[in-house]
Design a protein around this motif. Structure first.
Motif, PDB file in Angstrom:
ATOM      1  N   SER A   1      30.110  38.244  23.723  1.00  0.00           N
ATOM      2  CA  SER A   1      28.904  38.997  24.073  1.00  0.00           C
ATOM      3  C   SER A   1      29.119  39.817  25.346  1.00  0.00           C
ATOM      4  O   SER A   1      29.881  39.429  26.234  1.00  0.00           O
ATOM      5  CB  SER A   1      27.729  38.043  24.281  1.00  0.00           C
ATOM      6  N   TYR A   2      28.413  40.936  25.400  1.00  0.00           N
ATOM      7  CA  TYR A   2      28.489  41.799  26.582  1.00  0.00           C
ATOM      8  C   TYR A   2      27.920  41.086  27.802  1.00  0.00           C
ATOM      9  O   TYR A   2      28.451  41.208  28.914  1.00  0.00           O
ATOM     10  CB  TYR A   2      27.723  43.102  26.318  1.00  0.00           C
TER      11      TYR A   2
ATOM     12  N   ASP B   1      34.433  48.682  21.357  1.00  0.00           N
ATOM     13  CA  ASP B   1      33.679  49.918  21.119  1.00  0.00           C
ATOM     14  C   ASP B   1      32.586  50.157  22.154  1.00  0.00           C
ATOM     15  O   ASP B   1      31.506  50.673  21.840  1.00  0.00           O
ATOM     16  CB  ASP B   1      33.046  49.908  19.711  1.00  0.00           C
ATOM     17  N   TYR B   2      32.837  49.784  23.409  1.00  0.00           N
ATOM     18  CA  TYR B   2      31.884  50.096  24.470  1.00  0.00           C
ATOM     19  C   TYR B   2      31.874  51.605  24.707  1.00  0.00           C
ATOM     20  O   TYR B   2      32.927  52.257  24.661  1.00  0.00           O
ATOM     21  CB  TYR B   2      32.282  49.404  25.778  1.00  0.00           C
ATOM     22  N   ASP B   3      30.690  52.159  24.978  1.00  0.00           N
ATOM     23  CA  ASP B   3      30.646  53.558  25.397  1.00  0.00           C
ATOM     24  C   ASP B   3      30.908  53.635  26.898  1.00  0.00           C
ATOM     25  O   ASP B   3      31.110  52.620  27.571  1.00  0.00           O
ATOM     26  CB  ASP B   3      29.315  54.211  25.017  1.00  0.00           C
ATOM     27  N   TYR B   4      30.919  54.861  27.458  1.00  0.00           N
ATOM     28  CA  TYR B   4      31.244  55.033  28.868  1.00  0.00           C
ATOM     29  C   TYR B   4      30.258  54.294  29.773  1.00  0.00           C
ATOM     30  O   TYR B   4      30.643  53.685  30.770  1.00  0.00           O
ATOM     31  CB  TYR B   4      31.259  56.527  29.235  1.00  0.00           C
ATOM     32  N   ALA B   5      28.984  54.345  29.423  1.00  0.00           N
ATOM     33  CA  ALA B   5      27.977  53.694  30.260  1.00  0.00           C
ATOM     34  C   ALA B   5      28.155  52.179  30.254  1.00  0.00           C
ATOM     35  O   ALA B   5      28.044  51.515  31.289  1.00  0.00           O
ATOM     36  CB  ALA B   5      26.576  54.069  29.785  1.00  0.00           C
TER      37      ALA B   5
ATOM     38  N   PRO C   1      39.669  50.484  29.577  1.00  0.00           N
ATOM     39  CA  PRO C   1      40.114  51.085  28.307  1.00  0.00           C
ATOM     40  C   PRO C   1      40.261  50.066  27.181  1.00  0.00           C
ATOM     41  O   PRO C   1      40.051  50.396  26.003  1.00  0.00           O
ATOM     42  CB  PRO C   1      41.475  51.702  28.668  1.00  0.00           C
ATOM     43  N   TYR C   2      40.601  48.830  27.511  1.00  0.00           N
ATOM     44  CA  TYR C   2      40.774  47.802  26.485  1.00  0.00           C
ATOM     45  C   TYR C   2      39.424  47.323  25.945  1.00  0.00           C
ATOM     46  O   TYR C   2      39.295  47.031  24.750  1.00  0.00           O
ATOM     47  CB  TYR C   2      41.599  46.644  27.041  1.00  0.00           C
ATOM     48  N   PHE C   3      38.435  47.234  26.816  1.00  0.00           N
ATOM     49  CA  PHE C   3      37.091  46.914  26.336  1.00  0.00           C
ATOM     50  C   PHE C   3      36.554  48.048  25.453  1.00  0.00           C
ATOM     51  O   PHE C   3      35.880  47.791  24.446  1.00  0.00           O
ATOM     52  CB  PHE C   3      36.149  46.670  27.506  1.00  0.00           C
ATOM     53  N   VAL C   4      36.847  49.285  25.830  1.00  0.00           N
ATOM     54  CA  VAL C   4      36.417  50.424  25.021  1.00  0.00           C
ATOM     55  C   VAL C   4      37.095  50.378  23.646  1.00  0.00           C
ATOM     56  O   VAL C   4      36.457  50.596  22.614  1.00  0.00           O
ATOM     57  CB  VAL C   4      36.732  51.749  25.747  1.00  0.00           C
ATOM     58  N   ALA C   5      38.402  50.059  23.629  1.00  0.00           N
ATOM     59  CA  ALA C   5      39.162  50.081  22.376  1.00  0.00           C
ATOM     60  C   ALA C   5      38.814  48.912  21.465  1.00  0.00           C
ATOM     61  O   ALA C   5      38.637  49.089  20.247  1.00  0.00           O
ATOM     62  CB  ALA C   5      40.659  50.071  22.689  1.00  0.00           C
ATOM     63  N   GLU C   6      38.707  47.689  22.028  1.00  0.00           N
ATOM     64  CA  GLU C   6      38.505  46.502  21.197  1.00  0.00           C
ATOM     65  C   GLU C   6      37.035  46.242  20.873  1.00  0.00           C
ATOM     66  O   GLU C   6      36.728  45.668  19.824  1.00  0.00           O
ATOM     67  CB  GLU C   6      39.092  45.262  21.883  1.00  0.00           C
TER      68      GLU C   6
END
Length: 388
Positions: free
Chosen positions: A92-93, A36-40, A29-34
């Motif tokens: 970077s991802y 903007d990663y999508d679910y995939a 959830p923190y990677f998604v929030a900070e």
């Protein structure tokens, strides 16, 4: 050193390592929030920690069958901690994927040898092995709380603090290595002499473990986001659901050992996985706070068989205890990650609920596979404690 003391220390060390199993999902959830990663993309982080671990654990098991490597316990613990500690620093991802992959390799190196030496230290006791498993379950349970306390307050830049459990684990392992070395030769000979390998049953058990893993890792990856959506409670509601899922493992593992002594390992696993079918369905489809009791039942259904699967695998494949441990104990928390990107892609195209619904059928397959397994005779316990 007394066997009970060694099992207690190994259990604490197991908790320190398995913090990093749960930390990947807790960080999502923190990677998604900070970032903007999508679910995939978020699921890809779980995949990075899982793929190398899935491939490497049987390889490490083969190595430990040929030669004992107790030094892997502290070294692997350090790798697991460093990977997670550095995961929040790279912009970077690709670098983030590399960090969680390093952590996955560390966890892969740890589990086969740790299960092997725990079996030696336990003297073939189901209860002792259950307590060893409890350590890992507690590590899972505390990982979302630890991540929330560190990353939730200061962001991903504070992930280096997450190396502290690894350092504690190393300190715990060092005092027991000499005792484990003294038990190794006699324990390996006794384990190999128990019975011939039952490879057909071991394969079926492994397939059941894979199915259980798909369910568990799928829920671990997306439960916090799913609970936040279903309850409207935000990140706190998601963290609470993940904690319930992991915390039930501590009770489930101990309960599984006690029930197995009375009813047999395979029977206990069958009833537990039957319960889990309905429980997973409740997690997916029940709205609001009523979701949480189903999360607790799912945790019990998935965790009661946890340590029993490990000793079953070792008894089905007594001549290759390290390999058996690598495929079962490791795969229960790793190979399921292979399905997470697919679930993430489905969730991006439809909804999280739609993506999680197939897990009910996968759990039913776990139960069906266990219906085909025999319950091998348990090897005799060795109660004598080696002299200092």
């Amino acid at each position: 050193m007394h066997r009970r003391t060694s099992i207690a220390l190994l259990s604490v060390g197991h908790a320190c390592v398995d913090v990093y199993q749960g930390a990947v999902a807790a960080l999502v959830p923190y990677f998604v929030a900070e970032r903007d990663y999508d679910y995939a993309a978020a699921a890809g982080l779980v995949l990075a920690a899982s793929v190398l671990s899935s491939v490497a654990q049987p390889a490490f098991g083969l190595l430990t069958d040929r030669r004992a490597m107790p030094w892997l316990l502290p070294v692997a613990t350090l790798l697991g901690g460093l990977g997670i500690a550095l995961s929040g620093l790279g912009g970077s991802y690709a670098l983030t994927l590399a960090c969680v992959a390093v952590s996955g390799v560390g966890v892969a190196a740890y589990h086969p040898e740790s299960a092997r030496v725990a079996r030696l230290a336990s003297g073939n006791s189901h209860s002792a092995m259950a307590w060893f498993s409890v350590g890992g379950n507690l590590g899972f349970a505390t990982s979302p709380l630890l991540v929330a306390a560190v990353v939730g307050t200061g962001g991903l830049r504070l992930t280096p603090l997450l190396v502290l459990p690894a350092l504690a684990g190393i300190a715990v392992f060092l005092p027991v290595l000499s005792a484990l070395h003294r038990w190794r030769a006699a324990g390996d000979a006794a384990a190999a002499a128990v019975r011939e390998d039952d490879r057909a049953s071991f394969v079926r058990l492994s397939l059941a473990v894979v199915c259980r893993s798909v369910v568990f890792v799928g829920l671990s990856t997306f439960l916090s986001l799913h609970a936040a959506e279903r309850t409207g409670g935000g990140t706190a509601a998601g963290t609470a659901a993940l904690f319930v899922l992991y915390a039930g493992g501590a009770v489930g593992a101990v309960l599984g050992g006690a029930l197995a002594d009375r009813f047999g390992r395979v029977a206990v696993c069958r009833w537990s996985y039957l319960l889990a079918i309905g429980a997973v369905a409740g997690v997916v489809f029940v709205p609001g706070p009523a979701l949480y009791p189903f999360v607790a039942l799912t945790s019990a259904g998935l965790y009661v068989p946890f340590s029993l699967q490990v000793t079953l695998a070792q008894d089905y494949l007594p001549s290759r205890i390290g390999t058996a441990s690598g495929i079962t104990l490791g795969l229960t928390v790793s190979i399921g990650g292979l399905a997470s990107p697919l679930l993430g892609s489905i969730a991006d195209a439809t909804s999280l609920q739609t993506a999680l619904a197939p897990l009910v059928a996968v759990q039913a397959l776990t139960w069906l596979l266990f219906r085909t397994l025999p319950d091998p005779r348990r090897p005799p316990q060795r109660t004598r404690t080696p002299a200092r």
